[in-house]
Motif scaffolding. Sequence first.
Motif, mmCIF file in Angstrom:
data_model
loop_
_atom_site.group_PDB
_atom_site.id
_atom_site.type_symbol
_atom_site.label_atom_id
_atom_site.label_comp_id
_atom_site.label_asym_id
_atom_site.label_seq_id
_atom_site.Cartn_x
_atom_site.Cartn_y
_atom_site.Cartn_z
ATOM 1 N N SER A 24 0.851 -1.195 0.000
ATOM 2 C CA SER A 24 0.000 0.000 0.000
ATOM 3 C C SER A 24 0.879 1.234 0.000
ATOM 4 C CB SER A 24 -0.939 0.014 1.210
ATOM 5 O OG SER A 24 -0.215 0.152 2.418
ATOM 6 N N ALA A 25 0.308 2.326 -0.512
ATOM 7 C CA ALA A 25 1.024 3.602 -0.566
ATOM 8 C C ALA A 25 0.063 4.707 -0.173
ATOM 9 C CB ALA A 25 1.570 3.839 -1.971
ATOM 10 N N SER A 26 0.494 5.556 0.760
ATOM 11 C CA SER A 26 -0.361 6.643 1.224
ATOM 12 C C SER A 26 0.504 7.856 1.526
ATOM 13 C CB SER A 26 -1.150 6.210 2.465
ATOM 14 O OG SER A 26 -0.261 5.820 3.508
ATOM 15 N N GLY A 27 -0.131 8.946 1.952
ATOM 16 C CA GLY A 27 0.596 10.164 2.272
ATOM 17 C C GLY A 27 -0.027 11.360 1.593
ATOM 18 N N ASN A 28 0.509 12.558 1.893
ATOM 19 C CA ASN A 28 -0.110 13.776 1.381
ATOM 20 C C ASN A 28 0.480 14.268 0.060
ATOM 21 O OD1 ASN A 28 2.330 14.966 2.071
ATOM 22 N ND2 ASN A 28 1.541 15.979 3.914
ATOM 23 N N THR A 29 1.345 13.476 -0.571
ATOM 24 C CA THR A 29 1.913 13.893 -1.848
ATOM 25 C C THR A 29 0.865 13.841 -2.961
ATOM 26 O OG1 THR A 29 3.642 13.501 -3.494
ATOM 27 C CG2 THR A 29 2.750 11.558 -2.406
ATOM 28 N N HIS A 30 0.916 14.862 -3.829
ATOM 29 C CA HIS A 30 0.059 14.882 -5.017
ATOM 30 C C HIS A 30 0.923 14.830 -6.287
ATOM 31 C CE1 HIS A 30 -3.465 15.685 -2.573
ATOM 32 N NE2 HIS A 30 -2.828 16.691 -1.987
ATOM 33 N N ALA A 31 2.224 14.649 -6.091
ATOM 34 C CA ALA A 31 3.150 14.669 -7.223
ATOM 35 C C ALA A 31 3.147 13.354 -7.992
ATOM 36 C CB ALA A 31 4.563 14.978 -6.728
ATOM 37 N N ILE A 32 2.659 12.305 -7.359
ATOM 38 C CA ILE A 32 2.656 10.992 -8.006
ATOM 39 C C ILE A 32 1.309 10.316 -7.784
ATOM 40 C CG2 ILE A 32 5.155 10.624 -7.775
ATOM 41 C CD1 ILE A 32 4.516 8.907 -5.294
ATOM 42 N N ASP A 33 1.029 9.312 -8.623
ATOM 43 C CA ASP A 33 -0.170 8.492 -8.469
ATOM 44 C C ASP A 33 0.169 7.371 -7.487
ATOM 45 O OD1 ASP A 33 -2.394 6.907 -8.640
ATOM 46 O OD2 ASP A 33 -2.162 6.408 -10.761
ATOM 47 N N LYS A 34 -0.290 7.506 -6.271
ATOM 48 C CA LYS A 34 0.068 6.523 -5.227
ATOM 49 C C LYS A 34 -0.479 5.126 -5.552
ATOM 50 C CE LYS A 34 -1.510 9.319 -1.971
ATOM 51 N NZ LYS A 34 -1.544 10.663 -2.604
ATOM 52 N N GLU A 35 -1.632 5.085 -6.193
ATOM 53 C CA GLU A 35 -2.221 3.783 -6.544
ATOM 54 C C GLU A 35 -1.340 3.020 -7.526
ATOM 55 O OE1 GLU A 35 -4.878 2.179 -5.293
ATOM 56 O OE2 GLU A 35 -4.907 3.821 -3.827
ATOM 57 N N ALA A 36 -0.608 3.768 -8.357
ATOM 58 C CA ALA A 36 0.271 3.133 -9.352
ATOM 59 C C ALA A 36 1.456 2.434 -8.696
ATOM 60 C CB ALA A 36 0.768 4.170 -10.350
ATOM 61 N N LEU A 37 1.703 2.737 -7.412
ATOM 62 C CA LEU A 37 2.825 2.115 -6.711
ATOM 63 C C LEU A 37 2.450 0.749 -6.120
ATOM 64 C CD1 LEU A 37 4.163 5.210 -4.708
ATOM 65 C CD2 LEU A 37 4.907 4.390 -6.953
ATOM 66 N N VAL A 38 1.169 0.555 -5.885
ATOM 67 C CA VAL A 38 0.706 -0.675 -5.240
ATOM 68 C C VAL A 38 0.992 -1.893 -6.133
ATOM 69 C CG1 VAL A 38 -1.287 -1.896 -4.280
ATOM 70 C CG2 VAL A 38 -1.067 0.583 -3.973
ATOM 71 N N ASN A 39 1.552 -2.921 -5.517
ATOM 72 C CA ASN A 39 1.946 -4.188 -6.168
ATOM 73 C C ASN A 39 3.201 -4.069 -7.031
ATOM 74 O OD1 ASN A 39 -0.120 -5.793 -5.028
ATOM 75 N ND2 ASN A 39 -1.579 -5.054 -6.570
ATOM 76 N N GLN A 40 3.856 -2.894 -6.981
ATOM 77 C CA GLN A 40 5.138 -2.740 -7.659
ATOM 78 C C GLN A 40 6.232 -3.330 -6.765
ATOM 79 O OE1 GLN A 40 6.053 -1.236 -10.596
ATOM 80 N NE2 GLN A 40 4.277 -0.031 -11.198
ATOM 81 N N THR A 41 7.174 -4.019 -7.373
ATOM 82 C CA THR A 41 8.298 -4.600 -6.627
ATOM 83 C C THR A 41 9.508 -3.677 -6.692
ATOM 84 O OG1 THR A 41 7.554 -6.853 -7.089
ATOM 85 C CG2 THR A 41 9.864 -6.572 -6.452
ATOM 86 N N VAL A 42 10.113 -3.427 -5.553
ATOM 87 C CA VAL A 42 11.308 -2.582 -5.513
ATOM 88 C C VAL A 42 12.483 -3.362 -6.101
ATOM 89 C CG1 VAL A 42 12.951 -1.356 -4.055
ATOM 90 C CG2 VAL A 42 10.512 -1.280 -3.510
ATOM 91 N N ILE A 43 12.985 -2.877 -7.221
ATOM 92 C CA ILE A 43 14.119 -3.527 -7.889
ATOM 93 C C ILE A 43 15.424 -3.199 -7.182
ATOM 94 C CG2 ILE A 43 15.385 -3.768 -10.064
ATOM 95 C CD1 ILE A 43 12.501 -4.845 -10.104
ATOM 96 N N ASP A 44 15.556 -1.932 -6.770
ATOM 97 C CA ASP A 44 16.806 -1.506 -6.130
ATOM 98 C C ASP A 44 16.600 -0.161 -5.451
ATOM 99 O OD1 ASP A 44 19.433 -1.620 -5.354
ATOM 100 O OD2 ASP A 44 20.288 -1.365 -7.361
ATOM 101 N N PHE A 45 17.512 0.183 -4.567
ATOM 102 C CA PHE A 45 17.608 1.516 -3.987
ATOM 103 C C PHE A 45 18.968 2.077 -4.394
ATOM 104 C CE2 PHE A 45 14.779 -0.643 -0.938
ATOM 105 C CZ PHE A 45 13.706 0.239 -0.934
ATOM 106 N N LYS A 46 18.977 3.294 -4.922
ATOM 107 C CA LYS A 46 20.224 3.926 -5.327
ATOM 108 C C LYS A 46 20.274 5.339 -4.773
ATOM 109 C CE LYS A 46 20.842 1.336 -9.647
ATOM 110 N NZ LYS A 46 21.114 1.421 -11.105
ATOM 111 N N SER A 47 21.418 5.958 -4.911
ATOM 112 C CA SER A 47 21.543 7.363 -4.518
ATOM 113 C C SER A 47 22.484 8.055 -5.480
ATOM 114 C CB SER A 47 22.059 7.487 -3.084
ATOM 115 O OG SER A 47 23.363 6.945 -2.961
ATOM 116 N N TRP A 48 22.213 9.327 -5.679
ATOM 117 C CA TRP A 48 23.122 10.202 -6.433
ATOM 118 C C TRP A 48 23.151 11.520 -5.682
ATOM 119 C CZ3 TRP A 48 22.643 15.052 -8.667
ATOM 120 C CH2 TRP A 48 23.712 15.458 -9.483
#
Length: 261
Positions: A24-48
């Motif tokens: 599940s994905a929730s929060g007050n952000t309107h910059a992204i479609d939170k529903e589109a994140l549900v059931n997505q698998t995290v491939i990796d975490f990176k940083s720059w």
Amino acid sequence: MPEGPSIIILREAVQQFKGKKILSASGNTHAIDKEALVNQTVIDFKSWGKHFLICLPKFTLRIHFMLWGSYSVNEPLKKNIRLHLHFNNGDLYLYSCSIKVIDEDLDHVYDWSGDVLNDAWDEKKARKKLKAQPDLQVCDALLDQNIFAGVGNIIKNEVLFRIQVHPESIIKLLPPRKLTELIREARNYSFDFLEWKKAFLLRKHWLVHTKQICPRCVIPLIKKYLGKTKRRTFYCENCQVVYAEPEKPAKKKTRKKQRTV
């Protein structure tokens, strides 16, 4: 503002969620479609630099913590949650941050050789970028994320004190040896920062940042908001050398004598 080392610590703290599905994905952000994140698998975490990247199958979430952003793992803080990602083995909470979707290949978006904490860091490229902006003050150069991704205000102040360079020095007037020191210490101090922060000893190692007395000269430090960035700067006028052109004295105005007829 979290600097590059703090983002590395976050990246390491969330490895438990790598390969996990977002339930599940929730929060007050309107910059992204939170529903589109549900059931997505995290491939990796990176940083720059100061960017935290959550890599998903079709796109990447770019998190920038700006000035006041923060995060927590598993335990929510008493703050407004920008984005909450729930997994079957825990939760990631993000606060007061900028969130953006990146659809492109990250290798096309980011120059990994410009990240001071990345294995791909390239000292020669950094020197070339600096020489392309000869009139830049060093206090601005160190904060330029296109040159030193991950360097923030703490690192800037401490690096300039380490190499004994005044923050208003100009890149083109730095001796070659000092330019080399600037580039190398930006990376060296970033790794020191990372080690000290992990051990909760970072503040104990600050020499000038937020300090009042120079540890070398035992005289008062100067605090000013310098450069184009107008960021808080602490430095010693005695032991940090100014590599800049001296100001030309103002011309004295002379009165014209009146002619009498």
